[in-house]
Scaffold this active site. Structure first.
Site, PDB file in Angstrom:
ATOM      1  N   HIS A 268      12.516   4.242   9.283  1.00  0.00           N
ATOM      2  CA  HIS A 268      12.802   4.773   7.940  1.00  0.00           C
ATOM      3  C   HIS A 268      14.034   4.022   7.419  1.00  0.00           C
ATOM      4  O   HIS A 268      14.005   2.808   7.265  1.00  0.00           O
ATOM      5  CB  HIS A 268      12.972   6.288   8.072  1.00  0.00           C
ATOM      6  CG  HIS A 268      13.030   7.062   6.785  1.00  0.00           C
ATOM      7  ND1 HIS A 268      12.707   6.534   5.561  1.00  0.00           N
ATOM      8  CD2 HIS A 268      13.368   8.362   6.550  1.00  0.00           C
ATOM      9  CE1 HIS A 268      12.843   7.461   4.628  1.00  0.00           C
ATOM     10  NE2 HIS A 268      13.254   8.581   5.200  1.00  0.00           N
ATOM     11  N   HIS A 307       4.317  -0.182   4.615  1.00  0.00           N
ATOM     12  CA  HIS A 307       4.769   1.098   4.067  1.00  0.00           C
ATOM     13  C   HIS A 307       3.616   2.074   4.136  1.00  0.00           C
ATOM     14  O   HIS A 307       2.471   1.686   3.934  1.00  0.00           O
ATOM     15  CB  HIS A 307       5.220   0.918   2.602  1.00  0.00           C
ATOM     16  CG  HIS A 307       6.087   2.025   2.129  1.00  0.00           C
ATOM     17  ND1 HIS A 307       5.576   3.212   1.662  1.00  0.00           N
ATOM     18  CD2 HIS A 307       7.441   2.144   2.092  1.00  0.00           C
ATOM     19  CE1 HIS A 307       6.585   4.008   1.343  1.00  0.00           C
ATOM     20  NE2 HIS A 307       7.729   3.392   1.602  1.00  0.00           N
ATOM     21  N   ASP A 363      13.462  -2.469   2.211  1.00  0.00           N
ATOM     22  CA  ASP A 363      14.485  -2.826   3.198  1.00  0.00           C
ATOM     23  C   ASP A 363      14.503  -4.298   3.566  1.00  0.00           C
ATOM     24  O   ASP A 363      15.397  -4.744   4.270  1.00  0.00           O
ATOM     25  CB  ASP A 363      14.283  -1.997   4.471  1.00  0.00           C
ATOM     26  CG  ASP A 363      14.716  -0.560   4.251  1.00  0.00           C
ATOM     27  OD1 ASP A 363      15.699  -0.361   3.535  1.00  0.00           O
ATOM     28  OD2 ASP A 363      14.062   0.347   4.783  1.00  0.00           O
TER      29      ASP A 363
HETATM   30  N1  CMC Z   1       4.649  -5.404  11.376  1.00  0.00           N
HETATM   31  C1  CMC Z   1       3.495  -5.636  12.023  1.00  0.00           C
HETATM   32  N2  CMC Z   1       2.439  -4.810  12.014  1.00  0.00           N
HETATM   33  C2  CMC Z   1       2.557  -3.679  11.302  1.00  0.00           C
HETATM   34  C3  CMC Z   1       3.731  -3.367  10.581  1.00  0.00           C
HETATM   35  C4  CMC Z   1       4.797  -4.287  10.638  1.00  0.00           C
HETATM   36  N3  CMC Z   1       5.925  -4.046   9.990  1.00  0.00           N
HETATM   37  N4  CMC Z   1       3.565  -2.190   9.965  1.00  0.00           N
HETATM   38  C5  CMC Z   1       2.341  -1.767  10.262  1.00  0.00           C
HETATM   39  N5  CMC Z   1       1.727  -2.680  11.082  1.00  0.00           N
HETATM   40  C6  CMC Z   1       0.348  -2.621  11.585  1.00  0.00           C
HETATM   41  C7  CMC Z   1       0.222  -1.620  12.727  1.00  0.00           C
HETATM   42  O1  CMC Z   1       0.454  -2.228  13.975  1.00  0.00           O
HETATM   43  C8  CMC Z   1      -1.190  -1.152  12.543  1.00  0.00           C
HETATM   44  O2  CMC Z   1      -2.050  -2.159  13.050  1.00  0.00           O
HETATM   45  P1  CMC Z   1      -3.426  -1.717  13.822  1.00  0.00           P
HETATM   46  O3  CMC Z   1      -4.251  -1.068  12.746  1.00  0.00           O
HETATM   47  O4  CMC Z   1      -3.979  -2.990  14.333  1.00  0.00           O
HETATM   48  O5  CMC Z   1      -3.013  -0.759  14.893  1.00  0.00           O
HETATM   49  C9  CMC Z   1      -1.380  -1.136  11.035  1.00  0.00           C
HETATM   50  O6  CMC Z   1      -0.455  -2.129  10.537  1.00  0.00           O
HETATM   51  C10 CMC Z   1      -1.074   0.197  10.374  1.00  0.00           C
HETATM   52  O7  CMC Z   1       0.239   0.605  10.786  1.00  0.00           O
HETATM   53  P2  CMC Z   1       0.715   2.095  10.933  1.00  0.00           P
HETATM   54  O8  CMC Z   1       1.867   2.164  11.869  1.00  0.00           O
HETATM   55  O9  CMC Z   1      -0.471   2.965  11.230  1.00  0.00           O
HETATM   56  O10 CMC Z   1       1.180   2.402   9.436  1.00  0.00           O
HETATM   57  P3  CMC Z   1       2.098   3.579   8.999  1.00  0.00           P
HETATM   58  O11 CMC Z   1       1.724   3.899   7.613  1.00  0.00           O
HETATM   59  O12 CMC Z   1       2.056   4.688  10.001  1.00  0.00           O
HETATM   60  O13 CMC Z   1       3.560   2.931   9.084  1.00  0.00           O
HETATM   61  C11 CMC Z   1       5.649   2.000   8.569  1.00  0.00           C
HETATM   62  C12 CMC Z   1       4.362   2.625   7.993  1.00  0.00           C
HETATM   63  C13 CMC Z   1       6.651   1.757   7.435  1.00  0.00           C
HETATM   64  C14 CMC Z   1       6.296   2.960   9.574  1.00  0.00           C
HETATM   65  C15 CMC Z   1       5.283   0.671   9.259  1.00  0.00           C
HETATM   66  O14 CMC Z   1       4.669  -0.219   8.353  1.00  0.00           O
HETATM   67  C16 CMC Z   1       6.471   0.018   9.928  1.00  0.00           C
HETATM   68  O15 CMC Z   1       6.780   0.341  11.087  1.00  0.00           O
HETATM   69  N6  CMC Z   1       7.171  -0.953   9.224  1.00  0.00           N
HETATM   70  C17 CMC Z   1       8.350  -1.556   9.771  1.00  0.00           C
HETATM   71  C18 CMC Z   1       9.538  -0.634   9.574  1.00  0.00           C
HETATM   72  C19 CMC Z   1      10.023  -0.604   8.137  1.00  0.00           C
HETATM   73  O16 CMC Z   1      10.176  -1.638   7.502  1.00  0.00           O
HETATM   74  N7  CMC Z   1      10.298   0.613   7.641  1.00  0.00           N
HETATM   75  C20 CMC Z   1      10.843   0.809   6.306  1.00  0.00           C
HETATM   76  C21 CMC Z   1       9.912   1.523   5.407  1.00  0.00           C
HETATM   77  S1  CMC Z   1      10.430   1.402   3.681  1.00  0.00           S
HETATM   78  C22 CMC Z   1      11.889   2.305   3.590  1.00  0.00           C
HETATM   79  C23 CMC Z   1      11.657   3.742   3.767  1.00  0.00           C
HETATM   80  O17 CMC Z   1      11.092   4.396   2.849  1.00  0.00           O
HETATM   81  O18 CMC Z   1      12.074   4.267   4.797  1.00  0.00           O
END
Ligand code: CMC
Length: 429
Positions: A268, A307, A363
């Protein structure tokens, strides 16, 4: 004839149910009538991480993740960032309308005159270890404010809520700056009421021996825009924590401490810190392909990408790129920028990221700006928490006065052991 209902046939029993649909949603409690027997609890929906569950109705922030749209109270983020100020935006988020000149003057006066901290707060900030993470200090210090303002427990008194709102928005930058000064071993710098919200924050961070600190107008403006972009983002993890803790009728300082704790995590608000660490780990532009390969192989994530809601370019990231240019013109180009641009270029062309709709989020570039302004990485989540406070409070207030809301208490699907008898110690294996 189409009607606003959903017909469900339960193939377990052959029974048919008609469930009303309002605003594109069914009421999850309507599923409870779907049972296989008299003693069946009734159907529930299973939704870890709230992937498809609306926890509230809200009038504050609108996001269309597929189109990359973000609006506060109907106003596009691009217009607020270009024409507004953070305090004006905070007022809008909290009270629903842009303030008139006299409303803004009064609001600015009230926030400014609540920026000073009780002297005892300095004492417990002093008690933190020299290398304590400033976000840990902020979480603890804002929670501790509840012990200073016991009137904050009157959460159903609108006047009390108004007062706590000014206190929280006024004092968050001071707590944040004190946490920073403590970690650098510098004496605390007190608020200067002549300065703007962000100008004063820069003053409390960086004032040395000069009698009057003069913030650089470009940095003051850049920080103000960043604060506007971070002010609210509907039902994210920290806002959900704010509403969840607030739903037990805890005071707003305790609820903000919980929200800030949620923001601390690297998935986050901690992501901007994680982005910088990642850029430093990559080290140079030519090592970007190797890094991307690792991410695609499941070794870590590309921080600052992806996201839960945006499946398109995060509109805040677009604005932040312009702010970065403004700051780099004053402070010189951040050498990590080239690595970030190369990561973005390659990721946006790569099938792995395209298929999963992973784009830069807010971010990805914010950390580079904070670093150029002269702030260490562990201050980044703190810089997110300050402006998000206005969003947390408005969401908390909306929750409190919403007659539909109750104490947050999700259901579970129990998968543990069935009833069994206690085993004496000498019989355990
Ligand atoms: N790098 C590589 N792969 C990713 C990433 C990433 N940053 N984010 C998601 N994926 C992949 C993930 O491995 C999954 O692949 P598969 O379907 O093969 O298993 C797929 O994309 C879907 O990911 P998810 O974890 O199910 O998606 P989510 O909606 O639960 O997660 C997130 C959203 C923001 C937690 C995630 O994209 C992430 O961890 N990003 C990196 C951390 C980040 O930048 N966070 C800041 C968010 S913006 C500021 C805020 O509002 O906090």
């Amino acid at each position: 004839m189409p009607s606003d209902t959903l017909t469900i046939i339960d193939n377990r029993t052959g029974k048919k149910y008609e469930i009303p649909v309002h605003d594109g949603a069914i009421n999850a409690s309507d599923l409870r009538q779907i049972r296989v027997s008299e003693d069946d609890f009734g159907l529930v929906s299973y939704d870890p991480g709230f992937m498809n569950t609306a926890s509230c109705q809200s009038k504050i922030t609108y996001i269309d993740g597929d189109k990359g749209i973000l609006r506060y109270r109907g106003y596009p983020i691009e217009q607020l960032a270009e024409k507004g100020t953070y305090l004006e935006t905070a007022y809008l988020i909290l009270y629903g309308e842009l303030p008139t000149k006299s409303q803004l003057d009064e609001w600015t006066y009230n926030v400014t005159h609540h920026s000073i901290l009780h002297e005892n707060i300095k004492k417990f900030i002093d008690g933190f270890h020299h290398d304590a993470h400033p976000m840990g200090m902020l979480v603890s210090a804002v929670g501790a404010l509840s012990t200073f303002y016991t009137d904050a427990k009157n959460i159903f008194d609108p006047e009390s809520r108004k007062k706590q709102t000014c206190r929280l928005i006024g004092k968050m930058p001071t707590l944040a700056a004190f946490a920073y000064r403590h970690s650098t071993g510098m004496p605390y710098a007190y608020p200067d009421n002549d300065l703007s919200y962000t100008g004063n924050f820069l003053n409390m961070l960086f004032k040395m021996t000069e009698l009057k600190y003069q913030p650089h107008p470009v940095l003051e403006k850049a920080l103000d825009v960043l604060f506007i972009l971070h002010a609210d983002h509907e039902q994210n993890c920290s806002t959900n924590a704010m509403r969840g803790v607030g739903s037990s009728h805890a005071d707003p300082y305790s609820a903000v401490a919980a929200a800030a704790a949620a923001l601390y995590g690297p998935l986050h608000g901690g992501a901007n810190e994680a982005v910088l660490k990642m850029l430093m780990e990559v080290g140079s532009k030519d090592r970007v392909p190797e890094f991307i390969k690792k991410v695609k192989g499941g070794q870590g994530r590309l921080m600052g990408f992806g996201h839960r809601v945006y499946k398109n370019y995060d509109p805040r990231a677009r604005i932040i790129k312009q702010v970065a240019d403004m700051v780099f013109e004053v402070k010189g180009r951040n050498p990590l920028l080239d690595i970030a641009l190369e990561l973005e270029r390659i990721a946006l062309e790569d099938d792995y990221f395209i298929k999963r709709k992973l784009y830069p989020n807010v971010d990805f570039y914010s950390g580079l700006i904070y670093q150029s302004i002269g702030l260490p990485m562990d201050m980044f989540p703190v810089l997110f928490a300050i402006p998000r406070t206005s969003g947390w409070i408005s969401q908390w207030e909306e929750m409190l006065i919403d007659p539909d809301q109750k104490i947050a208490r999700p259901r579970q699907i129990y998968k543990g052991a069935d009833k069994r008898d206690y085993v004496p110690m000498d019989k355990r294996r």
